[in-house]
Design a protein around this motif. Structure first.
Motif, PDB file in Angstrom:
ATOM      1  N   LEU A 287      -0.583   7.215   1.923  1.00  0.00           N
ATOM      2  CA  LEU A 287      -1.636   6.208   1.818  1.00  0.00           C
ATOM      3  C   LEU A 287      -2.058   5.729   3.202  1.00  0.00           C
ATOM      4  O   LEU A 287      -3.245   5.480   3.447  1.00  0.00           O
ATOM      5  CB  LEU A 287      -1.155   5.033   0.968  1.00  0.00           C
ATOM      6  N   ALA A 288      -1.101   5.630   4.108  1.00  0.00           N
ATOM      7  CA  ALA A 288      -1.436   5.208   5.468  1.00  0.00           C
ATOM      8  C   ALA A 288      -2.315   6.250   6.158  1.00  0.00           C
ATOM      9  O   ALA A 288      -3.232   5.905   6.907  1.00  0.00           O
ATOM     10  CB  ALA A 288      -0.154   4.976   6.269  1.00  0.00           C
ATOM     11  N   GLY A 294      -9.998   8.336   0.520  1.00  0.00           N
ATOM     12  CA  GLY A 294     -10.112   8.303  -0.933  1.00  0.00           C
ATOM     13  C   GLY A 294      -8.817   8.411  -1.701  1.00  0.00           C
ATOM     14  O   GLY A 294      -8.825   8.302  -2.934  1.00  0.00           O
ATOM     15  N   LEU A 295      -7.690   8.621  -1.035  1.00  0.00           N
ATOM     16  CA  LEU A 295      -6.429   8.726  -1.757  1.00  0.00           C
ATOM     17  C   LEU A 295      -6.006   7.348  -2.249  1.00  0.00           C
ATOM     18  O   LEU A 295      -5.958   6.393  -1.480  1.00  0.00           O
ATOM     19  CB  LEU A 295      -5.346   9.311  -0.854  1.00  0.00           C
ATOM     20  N   THR A 301       1.076   8.761  -8.273  1.00  0.00           N
ATOM     21  CA  THR A 301       1.971   8.341  -9.358  1.00  0.00           C
ATOM     22  C   THR A 301       1.611   8.966 -10.701  1.00  0.00           C
ATOM     23  O   THR A 301       2.471   9.060 -11.580  1.00  0.00           O
ATOM     24  CB  THR A 301       1.962   6.804  -9.503  1.00  0.00           C
ATOM     25  N   ARG A 302       0.373   9.427 -10.868  1.00  0.00           N
ATOM     26  CA  ARG A 302      -0.029  10.020 -12.158  1.00  0.00           C
ATOM     27  C   ARG A 302       0.817  11.239 -12.503  1.00  0.00           C
ATOM     28  O   ARG A 302       0.987  11.568 -13.674  1.00  0.00           O
ATOM     29  CB  ARG A 302      -1.507  10.391 -12.141  1.00  0.00           C
ATOM     30  N   SER A 329      -2.949  -2.660  -6.108  1.00  0.00           N
ATOM     31  CA  SER A 329      -2.235  -3.240  -4.962  1.00  0.00           C
ATOM     32  C   SER A 329      -1.955  -2.184  -3.895  1.00  0.00           C
ATOM     33  O   SER A 329      -1.788  -2.511  -2.719  1.00  0.00           O
ATOM     34  CB  SER A 329      -0.909  -3.851  -5.430  1.00  0.00           C
ATOM     35  N   GLY A 330      -1.875  -0.923  -4.317  1.00  0.00           N
ATOM     36  CA  GLY A 330      -1.569   0.142  -3.382  1.00  0.00           C
ATOM     37  C   GLY A 330      -0.154   0.084  -2.830  1.00  0.00           C
ATOM     38  O   GLY A 330       0.153   0.721  -1.817  1.00  0.00           O
ATOM     39  N   ASP A 331       0.727  -0.642  -3.513  1.00  0.00           N
ATOM     40  CA  ASP A 331       2.101  -0.803  -3.037  1.00  0.00           C
ATOM     41  C   ASP A 331       3.003   0.244  -3.678  1.00  0.00           C
ATOM     42  O   ASP A 331       3.232   0.213  -4.895  1.00  0.00           O
ATOM     43  CB  ASP A 331       2.605  -2.206  -3.386  1.00  0.00           C
TER      44      ASP A 331
END
Length: 345
Positions: A287-288, A294-295, A301-302, A329-331
């Motif tokens: 994610l970073a 777009g990720l 997680t899907r 949240s993107g956490d």
């Protein structure tokens, strides 16, 4: 060329050598499913099973964004690139790119029956042109030093003549292909959807067995409808390897015993909790790096929703990893929160 993502670290060389020792088990290439994040997740469960990319068309590599299509993580090895195409020169260029990026195998798709693929003159319809497939294989083998393999069906439409697939395999083998992944169903080119093509044409495993008897020098791998370790073991009495698709994706924990049972690995496998914990830093890093392109969290997680199938609390686990508000949240620690819903990880 250091093409693969290396941010999560590469597997030790001795582990790669063990993992690359054979294609006894593999996870099928599946469009929209076996992306690089799915493969990293699967690699947490099994060290030795061969993993395959989604099909990548030659056009996407010759004219498109190569990095987008070929980027992967070193932990995925052994990993194969599946190509879709029918022009020998384009396939040769694409195979060479695959080798340069570090893939362990190039696989040619001669099994997909979708109308979109047929319009591109590749996939299952290529079985009607075995000499063209042989030319494609030869062009790729001339361009790379890694294995070039073919995934195909046992027939086209409603013909059940064994000679059709026998002659196809024989012609392509003459071009130097030594490994054939046999989806043990016919491909119905008109009138059935890709999903129906995976379910309606009857499975005829005996055709793959007969190919192995007739071509004992070839590596024959069977695909289609396999759901359990015991079924895998039965097939391995007749052929060299087994490839699972939907079952491995929807119930990934089915792979947890494969290293020990089918590869003789004595190392303790990760627990489900350890698998989830290993994915947290990977997700944070991805994610970073790619969140701006777009990720999203659910893009990774899907692939993990089936990990807890059959356990008390599995429904709550899936709901938490599918909750739009929590995902927003993107956490990546959401994985650990979801894991807390399971009483016996």
């Amino acid at each position: 060329m250091n093409a693969a993502d290396t941010e999560t670290g590469s597997a030790p060389a001795h582990e790669k050598q063990v993992a690359a020792s054979g294609r006894r088990l593999s996870v099928a290439p599946m469009m929209d499913w076996t992306d690089r994040h799915c493969r990293v997740f699967h690699r947490q469960i099994t060290r030795h099973t061969w993993l395959y990319t989604e099909m990548v068309t030659t056009g996407a590599l010759v004219y498109g964004d190569v990095e987008r299509h070929l980027r992967y993580d070193e932990v995925e090895h052994p990993v194969a690139l599946q190509l879709g195409g029918s022009e020998p020169a384009d396939l040769a260029k694409s195979a060479k790119l695959g080798q340069e990026w570090g893939y362990d195998e190039i696989n040619l798709n001669c099994g997909c029956p979708s109308e979109r693929v047929q319009k591109g003159a590749f996939g299952a319809c290529l079985m009607n042109e075995p000499q063209l497939v042989a030319d494609c294989v030869k062009a790729m083998r001339d361009a790379v030093t890694i294995d070039v393999t073919v995934k195909h069906r046992i027939g086209i439409d409603h013909s059940e003549e064994y000679g059709f697939v026998r002659d196809f395999v024989g012609t392509v083998a003459d071009a130097g292909c030594r490994t054939f992944i046999v989806h043990a169903r016919n491909a119905i080119l008109k009138g059935l959807s890709p999903k129906e093509n995976r379910e309606i044409p009857p499975l005829r495993y005996e055709v793959a067995y007969q190919l192995k008897r007739e071509f004992p020098e070839l590596e024959i791998i069977i695909n289609g409808g396999v759901k359990s370790d015991d079924e895998i073991a039965l097939h391995l009495e007749h052929i060299d390897g087994v490839m699972l698709g939907r079952e491995a994706y929807h119930n990934p924990w089915t792979m947890a015993n494969w290293d020990a049972r089918f590869y003789g690995d004595t190392a303790a496998p990760k627990t489900r909790a350890e698998v989830l914990a290993a994915m947290v830093p990977y997700i944070a890093d991805q994610l970073a790096q790619h969140g701006g392109r777009g990720l999203k969290l659910n893009g990774i997680t899907r692939h993990m929703l089936g990990l807890t199938t059959g356990l008390p609390g599995a429904r709550a686990f899936r709901q938490m990893l599918s909750d739009p508000k929590k995902l927003a949240s993107g956490d990546p620690r959401l994985l650990l929160e979801a894991a807390s819903q399971i009483r016996s990880l």
